[in-house]
Design an enzyme around this catalytic site. Structure first.
Site, PDB file in Angstrom:
ATOM      1  N   ALA A   8     -19.657  13.082 -13.370  1.00  0.00           N
ATOM      2  CA  ALA A   8     -19.382  14.005 -14.475  1.00  0.00           C
ATOM      3  C   ALA A   8     -19.098  15.417 -13.960  1.00  0.00           C
ATOM      4  O   ALA A   8     -18.239  16.125 -14.499  1.00  0.00           O
ATOM      5  CB  ALA A   8     -20.567  14.027 -15.442  1.00  0.00           C
ATOM      6  N   GLU A   9     -19.811  15.827 -12.905  1.00  0.00           N
ATOM      7  CA  GLU A   9     -19.598  17.158 -12.317  1.00  0.00           C
ATOM      8  C   GLU A   9     -18.206  17.237 -11.689  1.00  0.00           C
ATOM      9  O   GLU A   9     -17.477  18.224 -11.861  1.00  0.00           O
ATOM     10  CB  GLU A   9     -20.681  17.424 -11.258  1.00  0.00           C
ATOM     11  CG  GLU A   9     -20.471  18.661 -10.407  1.00  0.00           C
ATOM     12  CD  GLU A   9     -20.629  19.966 -11.194  1.00  0.00           C
ATOM     13  OE1 GLU A   9     -20.201  21.014 -10.680  1.00  0.00           O
ATOM     14  OE2 GLU A   9     -21.159  19.922 -12.327  1.00  0.00           O
ATOM     15  N   SER A  60       5.291  -3.376  15.496  1.00  0.00           N
ATOM     16  CA  SER A  60       4.281  -4.390  15.214  1.00  0.00           C
ATOM     17  C   SER A  60       3.593  -4.773  16.522  1.00  0.00           C
ATOM     18  O   SER A  60       4.066  -4.431  17.606  1.00  0.00           O
ATOM     19  CB  SER A  60       4.933  -5.613  14.572  1.00  0.00           C
ATOM     20  OG  SER A  60       5.968  -6.096  15.406  1.00  0.00           O
ATOM     21  N   LYS A 117      -8.593  -5.451  12.057  1.00  0.00           N
ATOM     22  CA  LYS A 117      -7.199  -5.451  11.588  1.00  0.00           C
ATOM     23  C   LYS A 117      -7.229  -5.553  10.066  1.00  0.00           C
ATOM     24  O   LYS A 117      -7.427  -6.631   9.501  1.00  0.00           O
ATOM     25  CB  LYS A 117      -6.424  -6.615  12.198  1.00  0.00           C
ATOM     26  CG  LYS A 117      -4.936  -6.574  11.892  1.00  0.00           C
ATOM     27  CD  LYS A 117      -4.188  -7.681  12.628  1.00  0.00           C
ATOM     28  CE  LYS A 117      -2.696  -7.586  12.374  1.00  0.00           C
ATOM     29  NZ  LYS A 117      -2.339  -7.795  10.968  1.00  0.00           N
ATOM     30  N   GLU A 171      -3.748   2.202   7.556  1.00  0.00           N
ATOM     31  CA  GLU A 171      -3.513   1.002   6.746  1.00  0.00           C
ATOM     32  C   GLU A 171      -4.064   1.264   5.352  1.00  0.00           C
ATOM     33  O   GLU A 171      -5.274   1.442   5.167  1.00  0.00           O
ATOM     34  CB  GLU A 171      -4.213  -0.203   7.380  1.00  0.00           C
ATOM     35  CG  GLU A 171      -3.765  -1.534   6.857  1.00  0.00           C
ATOM     36  CD  GLU A 171      -2.506  -2.068   7.544  1.00  0.00           C
ATOM     37  OE1 GLU A 171      -2.018  -3.125   7.122  1.00  0.00           O
ATOM     38  OE2 GLU A 171      -2.013  -1.424   8.501  1.00  0.00           O
ATOM     39  N   LYS A 177      -6.950  -2.681  21.947  1.00  0.00           N
ATOM     40  CA  LYS A 177      -6.050  -1.710  22.578  1.00  0.00           C
ATOM     41  C   LYS A 177      -6.646  -1.235  23.902  1.00  0.00           C
ATOM     42  O   LYS A 177      -7.858  -1.013  23.987  1.00  0.00           O
ATOM     43  CB  LYS A 177      -5.852  -0.478  21.679  1.00  0.00           C
ATOM     44  CG  LYS A 177      -5.250  -0.779  20.317  1.00  0.00           C
ATOM     45  CD  LYS A 177      -5.203   0.478  19.461  1.00  0.00           C
ATOM     46  CE  LYS A 177      -4.690   0.179  18.064  1.00  0.00           C
ATOM     47  NZ  LYS A 177      -4.762   1.358  17.179  1.00  0.00           N
ATOM     48  N   LYS A 233      -5.451 -12.938  15.717  1.00  0.00           N
ATOM     49  CA  LYS A 233      -5.331 -13.394  14.328  1.00  0.00           C
ATOM     50  C   LYS A 233      -6.365 -14.480  14.054  1.00  0.00           C
ATOM     51  O   LYS A 233      -6.491 -15.438  14.817  1.00  0.00           O
ATOM     52  CB  LYS A 233      -3.921 -13.936  14.055  1.00  0.00           C
ATOM     53  CG  LYS A 233      -2.796 -12.943  14.336  1.00  0.00           C
ATOM     54  CD  LYS A 233      -2.886 -11.701  13.457  1.00  0.00           C
ATOM     55  CE  LYS A 233      -2.432 -11.932  12.042  1.00  0.00           C
ATOM     56  NZ  LYS A 233      -0.989 -12.068  11.868  1.00  0.00           N
ATOM     57  N   CYS A 288       5.344 -40.990 -17.147  1.00  0.00           N
ATOM     58  CA  CYS A 288       5.517 -39.541 -16.984  1.00  0.00           C
ATOM     59  C   CYS A 288       4.540 -38.808 -17.890  1.00  0.00           C
ATOM     60  O   CYS A 288       4.462 -39.113 -19.093  1.00  0.00           O
ATOM     61  CB  CYS A 288       6.954 -39.160 -17.329  1.00  0.00           C
ATOM     62  SG  CYS A 288       7.223 -37.372 -17.398  1.00  0.00           S
ATOM     63  N   CYS A 291      10.036 -39.379 -12.409  1.00  0.00           N
ATOM     64  CA  CYS A 291      10.494 -39.654 -13.770  1.00  0.00           C
ATOM     65  C   CYS A 291      12.015 -39.566 -13.717  1.00  0.00           C
ATOM     66  O   CYS A 291      12.556 -38.538 -13.297  1.00  0.00           O
ATOM     67  CB  CYS A 291       9.928 -38.626 -14.745  1.00  0.00           C
ATOM     68  SG  CYS A 291      10.713 -38.690 -16.375  1.00  0.00           S
TER      69      CYS A 291
END
Length: 668
Positions: free
Chosen positions: A35-36, A83, A115, A170, A286, A310, A404, A422
């Site tokens: 609220a402040e 990338s 990542k 990111e 890295k 990954k 079907c 079908c």
């Protein structure tokens, strides 16, 4: 309040609100109640409305959004946003470490970071003030999304020192914000986002900044791209400096002295993955020393000093509640698993693919089984197996129907095929799915005519054949749910524009069996117009490059049907183009392009250019696109998240380009 007093108070409010923002969104330690904060923000906005000339570019009021942009301008990155190469297992990490040590020696430290699964962005500051933010784009050129980035409260509009600096980060949508957004979209009968990454990317590409402001996005800044004067010697020092300047960095980072230590840390972080309030899809490793980074340099598409580990496809266990059957446009009956809701790879999953009846039999999948559900990235979740040892006796075998589920015609299995079909041409589900296919992106590409609208039109009996789409009126469309006057005008304009499409789009849209978008393009290019194609014999069709016997038979059978000939006449009378108007490929002997005469494979996601546009451009220069990598492949163009095709190309020593190099060649 006079102007001078207003100026002083505005400056005070800037300082107060920036500090509140930093405490709440970066430190996660708010010192005042909401609220402040809201009261001070209202005071600032009121003063700026009274004195518009005192509203600064770095004002905290910019975070509420409001500007509606015409379009996103292109931005060229001073330092390319490349990338990273991928590692999928321990051996890949050991190979990366070996290459690094061979190049710079054994005195190595690695900086290990999460990542984040979001949208890579670049933030530019001049004299400490945020002046520009951009998407990664193709790594060389992105889009200016400054106004939308200003709505992310963890991005400082003014940093703590008057530096000129460019940083990379990111942008992402936290899990709670994603769940709340999708819940709201479902309540509004809107399509939910597939995952938080798509939601973040979609939010930052809104032309109306108010929409972005409501999406509760966040950011982690992870590197310095450009910085004058201040000496930073390592990645870890750079992250510490970013903290000092007021940026939000991810605290789940560590410096490791050996690759074995890195591998051990990865295993620990894997177990914590579900506990984070944001999605991660891997770990970034890295070389910590910036001097060693410079010595290692870059390949055409990625730095040699970094790699992204990954995570494998995520698997979870849940209960199979039911199996739902759907009818596709060709009549194929597809079973879909209805699951007890479960979180997998960042999204709540309630449905998963079962592919076909044979898979259900092979895995002995039964109703109420505990099943293993697998999902990797954006792919559709699938049932990967059954926990047979957890059966209680209440499970029931599943049997495919003989009729079907839509029209109750008898189902048949065509010799040599796995699927049940079908074969009733009047089956409502097939007609509806055929209409959805006709308007889809790779077919007639009618913007605004998605599955929801087509289903409504079909239900209201306004369309039952593709020709009916070209007879729709404003009066009919305005009666549909959630269709305002502007939407109707845009839709009618899009329908009208689709009449000018080149023949290959129409051919693909008609849904001729075995004729995909590539074969449709080949046929359109060879025959030139629909009249020549519909008169072609099987022998003439077989003379066309890449048209096989099944395709030739399907085309001849299709154009023998009287109802198809009548439909084509109707479309022609309604003004739909029936000729090939696309680019004519350059003869190899007449082209001086690098692509001429080469067999090329595109893999991974292209950022700057649509895949179909890239294919068309390469073909127009005499290149030949292939779907798989073999010894006959001359070149592989690898986009983001390229997988097994890239790996195979590396094994076969085939030339590999990234998207940037492809674009450079296309511009020549």
């Amino acid at each position: 309040m006079d102007k001078e007093a207003a100026k002083r108070r505005i400056e005070e409010l800037h300082e107060i609100l920036n500090q509140y923002n930093y405490e709440y969104h970066t430190l996660d330690r708010p010192s005042v109640p909401d609220a402040e904060y809201d009261a001070r923000m209202r005071e600032l906005i009121s003063l700026e409305e009274e004195h518009p000339d005192l509203k600064a570019a770095d004002s905290p009021s910019q975070r509420v959004g409001g500007a509606v942009l015409d379009a996103f301008q292109k931005v060229r990155h001073g330092t390319p946003m490349l990338s990273l190469g991928n590692a999928f297992n321990e051996q890949d990490l050991l190979d990366f470490d070996r290459r690094v040590r061979q190049a710079v020696g054994d005195d190595i430290a690695y900086n290990v970071e999460l990542k984040i699964d979001g949208l890579a962005v670049s933030l530019r500051y001049e004299n400490g003030v945020f002046v520009r933010g951009a998407t990664r784009g193709d790594g060389t050129t992105g889009e200016d999304i400054t106004e939308n980035l200003k709505t992310i409260r963890s991005i400082p509009l003014k940093i703590k020192r008057p530096l000129s600096i460019e940083v990379r980060g990111e942008a992402f949508m936290p899990k709670p914000s994603f769940e709340a957004l999708n819940e709201k979209r479902l309540q509004n009968e809107e399509e939910p986002f597939a995952n938080p990454r798509n939601a973040a990317a979609g939010s930052l590409r809104q032309l109306d900044t108010k929409i972005a402001a409501k999406r509760n996005l966040d950011i982690f800044v992870y590197s310095i791209a450009e910085l004058d004067e201040i000496g930073v010697e390592s990645q870890s020092e750079g992250l510490d400096l970013l903290d000092e300047l007021g940026f939000k960095t991810n605290k789940e980072r560590r410096t490791c002295q050996t690759i074995e230590e890195v591998i051990e840390l990865i295993e620990t972080l894997k177990t914590k993955r579900a506990d984070f309030s944001y999605e991660i899809d891997g770990i970034v490793i890295k070389v910590d020393s910036l001097a060693q980074q410079e010595e290692l340099g870059f390949t055409a598409k990625s730095p040699r000093w970094a790699v992204a580990y990954k995570f494998p496809a995520e698997e979870v266990v849940t209960k199979l509640l039911d199996i739902e059957l759907s009818v596709g446009r060709t009549g194929v009956i597809t079973p879909t698993a209805i699951l007890e809701p479960v979180k997998v790879a960042g999204t709540t999953v309630q449905r998963a693919s079962l592919h076909n009846e044979d898979l259900i039999k092979e895995k002995d999948i039964r109703l109420l089984d505990q099943v293993i559900v697998k999902k990797a990235g954006d792919i559709i979740p699938e049932v990967a197996g059954v926990l047979i040892d957890q059966r209680t006796g209440e499970e029931k075998p599943f049997h495919m129907p003989t009729e079907c589920p839509e029209c109750h015609s008898e189902l048949v299995r065509i010799e040599g095929e796995v699927a049940l079909r079908c074969i009733n041409p009047e089956c409502p589900a097939q007609i509806r799915e055929g209409l959805i296919h006709f308007v889809s992106r790779n077919a007639m590409n009618i913007d605004g005519l998605g599955e929801r609208v087509i289903t409504q039109l079909f239900k209201e009996q306004l369309v039952s054949r593709v020709s009916d789409l070209y007879r729709l009126t404003k009066e009919e469309l305005i009666q549909l749910e959630r269709m305002g006057e502007k939407s109707v005008e845009n839709l009618l304009r899009s329908i009208e524009q689709s009449k000018e499409n080149s023949l290959e789009r129409l051919l693909f849209g008609l849904g001729i069996r075995f004729i995909g978008s590539k074969a449709a393009k080949t046929l359109a290019l060879h025959f030139g117009d629909i009249d020549q194609l519909k008169q072609a014999t099987k022998e003439q069709l077989l003379e066309v490059d890449e048209i096989g016997e099944k395709m030739a038979d399907a085309v001849v059978t299709y154009f023998e049907k009287e109802e198809i000939l009548n439909l084509l006449n109707e479309l022609k009378e309604l003004g739909v183009n029936m000729t090939y108007t696309g680019p004519k490929p350059v003869k190899v002997e007449e082209s001086d392009s690098y692509f001429a005469g080469k067999t090329i494979v595109l893999t991974g996601k292209l950022e700057e250019m649509a895949r179909n546009d890239a294919k068309a451009a390469i073909e127009a220069l005499g290149g030949k696109l292939a779907g798989s990598v073999s010894k006959k492949t001359d070149l592989v163009i690898a986009g983001e998240a390229a997988g097994s095709k890239l790996t195979k190309a590396e094994e076969l020593n085939i030339e590999i380009w990234d998207e940037v190099k492809m674009l450079e060649e296309l511009k020549k």
